[in-house]
Motif scaffolding. Structure first.
Motif, PDB file in Angstrom:
ATOM      1  N   TYR A 136      48.529  52.272  61.758  1.00 48.02           N
ATOM      2  CA  TYR A 136      47.126  52.322  62.163  1.00 48.02           C
ATOM      3  C   TYR A 136      46.362  53.323  61.303  1.00 48.02           C
ATOM      4  O   TYR A 136      46.901  54.363  60.899  1.00 48.02           O
ATOM      5  N   GLN A 137      45.124  52.981  61.036  1.00 51.71           N
ATOM      6  CA  GLN A 137      44.221  53.849  60.275  1.00 51.71           C
ATOM      7  C   GLN A 137      42.877  53.915  61.001  1.00 51.71           C
ATOM      8  O   GLN A 137      42.497  53.001  61.737  1.00 51.71           O
ATOM      9  N   LEU A 138      42.177  55.030  60.782  1.00 51.52           N
ATOM     10  CA  LEU A 138      40.913  55.248  61.473  1.00 51.52           C
ATOM     11  C   LEU A 138      39.872  54.210  61.053  1.00 51.52           C
ATOM     12  O   LEU A 138      39.605  54.030  59.870  1.00 51.52           O
ATOM     13  N   LEU A 139      39.303  53.537  62.041  1.00 48.95           N
ATOM     14  CA  LEU A 139      38.210  52.597  61.787  1.00 48.95           C
ATOM     15  C   LEU A 139      36.868  53.314  61.901  1.00 48.95           C
ATOM     16  O   LEU A 139      36.066  53.304  60.970  1.00 48.95           O
ATOM     17  N   TYR A 140      36.612  53.922  63.042  1.00 46.92           N
ATOM     18  CA  TYR A 140      35.411  54.723  63.262  1.00 46.92           C
ATOM     19  C   TYR A 140      35.805  55.928  64.098  1.00 46.92           C
ATOM     20  O   TYR A 140      36.631  55.822  65.014  1.00 46.92           O
ATOM     21  N   VAL A 197      42.867  50.908  63.874  1.00 47.43           N
ATOM     22  CA  VAL A 197      43.284  49.513  63.713  1.00 47.43           C
ATOM     23  C   VAL A 197      44.329  49.458  62.604  1.00 47.43           C
ATOM     24  O   VAL A 197      44.520  50.439  61.870  1.00 47.43           O
ATOM     25  N   PRO A 198      45.043  48.338  62.460  1.00 47.65           N
ATOM     26  CA  PRO A 198      46.006  48.218  61.354  1.00 47.65           C
ATOM     27  C   PRO A 198      45.345  48.465  60.005  1.00 47.65           C
ATOM     28  O   PRO A 198      44.203  48.091  59.765  1.00 47.65           O
ATOM     29  N   VAL A 199      46.104  49.109  59.124  1.00 42.46           N
ATOM     30  CA  VAL A 199      45.536  49.581  57.868  1.00 42.46           C
ATOM     31  C   VAL A 199      45.052  48.430  56.993  1.00 42.46           C
ATOM     32  O   VAL A 199      44.077  48.574  56.245  1.00 42.46           O
ATOM     33  N   GLU A 200      45.693  47.264  57.086  1.00 44.17           N
ATOM     34  CA  GLU A 200      45.299  46.158  56.219  1.00 44.17           C
ATOM     35  C   GLU A 200      44.006  45.483  56.682  1.00 44.17           C
ATOM     36  O   GLU A 200      43.469  44.637  55.955  1.00 44.17           O
ATOM     37  N   GLN A 201      43.497  45.819  57.854  1.00 38.43           N
ATOM     38  CA  GLN A 201      42.291  45.179  58.365  1.00 38.43           C
ATOM     39  C   GLN A 201      41.102  46.137  58.464  1.00 38.43           C
ATOM     40  O   GLN A 201      40.057  45.741  58.995  1.00 38.43           O
ATOM     41  N   VAL A 202      41.247  47.363  57.993  1.00 39.20           N
ATOM     42  CA  VAL A 202      40.194  48.362  58.167  1.00 39.20           C
ATOM     43  C   VAL A 202      38.918  47.954  57.437  1.00 39.20           C
ATOM     44  O   VAL A 202      37.823  47.891  58.019  1.00 39.20           O
ATOM     45  N   HIS A 203      39.033  47.673  56.153  1.00 39.47           N
ATOM     46  CA  HIS A 203      37.843  47.400  55.346  1.00 39.47           C
ATOM     47  C   HIS A 203      37.157  46.098  55.776  1.00 39.47           C
ATOM     48  O   HIS A 203      35.912  46.021  55.820  1.00 39.47           O
ATOM     49  N   ARG A 204      37.943  45.089  56.099  1.00 40.46           N
ATOM     50  CA  ARG A 204      37.338  43.824  56.519  1.00 40.46           C
ATOM     51  C   ARG A 204      36.590  43.993  57.835  1.00 40.46           C
ATOM     52  O   ARG A 204      35.478  43.460  58.018  1.00 40.46           O
ATOM     53  N   LEU A 205      37.183  44.753  58.764  1.00 41.24           N
ATOM     54  CA  LEU A 205      36.517  44.957  60.051  1.00 41.24           C
ATOM     55  C   LEU A 205      35.241  45.780  59.890  1.00 41.24           C
ATOM     56  O   LEU A 205      34.244  45.528  60.582  1.00 41.24           O
ATOM     57  N   MET A 237      33.211  45.784  57.353  1.00 46.09           N
ATOM     58  CA  MET A 237      32.156  44.901  56.836  1.00 46.09           C
ATOM     59  C   MET A 237      31.667  43.925  57.898  1.00 46.09           C
ATOM     60  O   MET A 237      30.469  43.670  58.020  1.00 46.09           O
ATOM     61  N   ASP A 238      32.612  43.384  58.687  1.00 50.66           N
ATOM     62  CA  ASP A 238      32.206  42.441  59.726  1.00 50.66           C
ATOM     63  C   ASP A 238      31.351  43.122  60.790  1.00 50.66           C
ATOM     64  O   ASP A 238      30.319  42.583  61.226  1.00 50.66           O
ATOM     65  N   LYS A 296      27.062  42.902  61.962  1.00 48.76           N
ATOM     66  CA  LYS A 296      26.553  42.707  63.319  1.00 48.76           C
ATOM     67  C   LYS A 296      25.786  43.917  63.838  1.00 48.76           C
ATOM     68  O   LYS A 296      25.388  43.943  65.003  1.00 48.76           O
ATOM     69  N   GLY A 297      25.608  44.925  62.964  1.00 49.11           N
ATOM     70  CA  GLY A 297      24.855  46.114  63.382  1.00 49.11           C
ATOM     71  C   GLY A 297      25.635  47.035  64.284  1.00 49.11           C
ATOM     72  O   GLY A 297      25.052  47.750  65.106  1.00 49.11           O
ATOM     73  N   ILE A 298      26.954  47.032  64.156  1.00 46.00           N
ATOM     74  CA  ILE A 298      27.817  47.873  64.979  1.00 46.00           C
ATOM     75  C   ILE A 298      28.601  48.793  64.049  1.00 46.00           C
ATOM     76  O   ILE A 298      29.181  48.331  63.065  1.00 46.00           O
ATOM     77  N   PRO A 299      28.681  50.069  64.322  1.00 42.78           N
ATOM     78  CA  PRO A 299      27.980  50.799  65.387  1.00 42.78           C
ATOM     79  C   PRO A 299      26.552  51.129  64.964  1.00 42.78           C
ATOM     80  O   PRO A 299      26.261  51.281  63.777  1.00 42.78           O
TER      81      PRO A 299
END
Length: 527
Positions: free
Chosen positions: A46-50, A81-89, A91-92, A96-99
């Motif tokens: 896991y890596q920090l998302l926000y 979140v898992p480290v391989e999904q940090v950057h994609r999440l 951007m997504d 959507k204007g979050i956060p």
């Protein structure tokens, strides 16, 4: 392979009850440790998302992650979140204007609102500005969250009080400890430059512990408070100390000079008004010239009628021919001139205003490291000559800008002492830090394999305990019941124990035959 299994079964059959239980427990512990290690190694990284999210933003992020079925972990106000999904999440969620961040920013104007009054527009602008400043200040290191309140005077056509100026208050929540004065000053200038007419001294910065962080940073050109006087004196002393130390470091080497400066600062504000008169230096201020002219004439009437009688010369001639009948004529003329001159005495008016901060006196204390020896055979440091010390002292005096004379000497201004510094303290600290960092990779590796190491240590503990366990003694009756090679029991014929019989007993009971034999021998001796 079959023989290996048979040997294992034979070994298991020769073990006692306690040995079997200990070995089973050790095997279960090893299997559990290996299973835990495999599960831990297969767990996603896991890596920090926000981080440092508000309640509203954290709820929005978690809702999106749960809707997408993405595994996540929550720790305080941080989402991992898992480290391989940090950057994609990222951007997504940004799409959507979050956060959205704490407060409302200039996105409040993204939607057009028709028919909104001017008061509402100005209120929305103030909210947007406060929100943007809060988000920016929250990005500073050591600041967990921030809130900005701006007070602006009303926009009236006629201002009653011209002295009303905008002001602002900043509340910051610290993650722990304190922030530096430079960061507080940066917050003050950030807010003041974002609001028209707002001065940095009108921005108050308060932390979550109720401390006013901006009170000591207010500019005081007149040095009216004790804190401002001490702060100004400290800044002056630090400036001259750095100036002298940088100069000496270039001459004697970096780290070989320590400089401390003491300055006496004048904190009195003085205003002098002076007017001087010079009687000798007269100048003409005004000059007036007056000139009067007057004329009068007197004569007798009569004579010959006609034009000739009205002519003076003809009248006189006619009177003469008439035998002197006319009187003589009188004529008067007067001229007067007057000059008035005003002089002004020359004067000089001087007005002098002296603000506090003038340096009355300044002194310095300088420590110099002794010069290292150039001779390898004699490593003792070599002291400098008095001429060299005098030259260095004069350089310090010139750098301080002190004028010598009238009882002020270089020795009174600069105290210069040559001492032996500790041997390379910075190099020693660097070496210690390097030694500490040297074992860091090994420590990380040990932490990764800590579960396996713990399982191995536990297995070794049980095996060691198993080795120390006392073998179970075999009673003598058991030996008596064992058949001898010729088919007879030992008890019926004690003298029939032969080496072949002992080998057979060892092969059948390899772990406790020694104890049984010692007991049997002891019983025979007693009998």
């Amino acid at each position: 392979m079959r023989s290996f299994y048979q040997s294992l079964l034979a070994l298991w059959g020769h073990l006692g009850a306690n040995q079997r239980v200990s070995l089973a427990i050790a095997a279960m512990v090893v299997v559990a440790g290996l299973a835990a290690l495999v599960s831990w190694s297969r767990r996603p990284d896991y890596q920090l998302l926000y981080g440092r999210l508000g309640e509203k933003d954290a709820s929005a992020v978690i809702s999106q992650l749960q809707a997408s079925g993405i595994p996540h972990r929550i720790e305080g106000g941080a989402v991992y979140v898992p480290v391989e999904q940090v950057h994609r999440l990222r951007m997504d969620l940004a799409g959507k204007g979050i956060p959205s961040g704490d407060g409302i920013g200039f996105e409040i104007f993204d939607k057009g609102n028709f028919g909104v009054s001017d008061f509402v527009q100005r209120t929305n602008y103030a909210r947007a500005l406060q929100g943007e400043l809060s988000r920016t200040i929250s990005q500073l290191e050591g600041v967990r969250s921030a809130r900005v309140l701006i007070v602006q005077p009303e926009n009236r056509l006629l201002l009653v009080d011209q002295s009303i100026k905008p002001s602002a208050s900043v509340f910051i929540e610290l993650g722990g400890g304190r922030i530096s004065a430079d960061q507080v000053n940066a917050i003050r200038h950030l807010v003041s430059n974002s609001v028209q007419g707002l001065l940095p001294d009108a921005v108050a910065v308060v932390d979550n512990r109720g401390r006013v962080l901006s009170e000591e940073l207010k500019s005081d050109p007149l040095l009216t408070t004790a804190s401002s006087q001490i702060r100004y004196r400290q800044s002056v002393e630090d400036y001259f100390a750095r100036k002298v130390e940088s100069m000496l470091s270039a001459a004697v080497g970096a780290g070989n000079a320590i400089v401390r400066v003491s300055a006496e600062v004048d904190t009195d504000a003085t205003t002098i008004a002076e007017e001087k008169f010079d009687p000798e230096g007269q100048v003409v201020r005004s000059q007036t010239n007056t000139e009067d002219n007057s004329a009068s004439a007197e004569g007798r009437t009569g004579g010959v009628a006609g034009t000739a009688a009205n002519v003076p010369d003809a009248a006189a001639a006619g009177a003469a021919t008439a035998g002197g009948a006319a009187a003589p004529q009188t004529r008067t003329e007067q001229t007067r001139k007057n000059r008035t001159t005003s002089y002004e005495i020359n004067s000089t008016r001087t007005s002098i205003t002296r603000t506090p901060g003038t340096i009355r006196s300044i002194t310095a204390a300088v420590f110099l490291n002794q010069r290292p020896s150039a001779d390898p055979a004699n490593p003792q440091p070599q002291p400098r000559t008095p001429a060299e010390l005098t030259t260095l002292r004069q350089l310090v005096v010139n750098a301080l800008g002190v004028k010598l004379g009238a009882g002020v000497t270089a020795e009174n201004v600069v105290a210069l002492q040559e001492v032996a510094f500790p041997a390379e303290p910075l190099a020693i600290q660097a070496e210690q830090l390097r030694q500490q960092n040297k074992w860091q990779p090994y420590a990380d590796t040990a932490l990764r394999f800590l579960p396996l190491l713990a399982a191995a240590a536990l297995v070794l503990f049980f095996l060691r305990r198993l080795g120390r366990e006392k073998p179970e003694a075999v009673p003598v009756e058991l030996l008596r019941e064992l058949p001898s090679p010729d088919g007879r029991s030992v008890g019926s014929n004690p003298g029939s124990i032969t080496p072949e019989l002992i080998n057979e007993l060892i092969r059948q009971k390899p772990t406790n035959v020694g104890t049984a034999l010692r007991d049997w021998v002891a019983i025979n001796k007693q009998s």
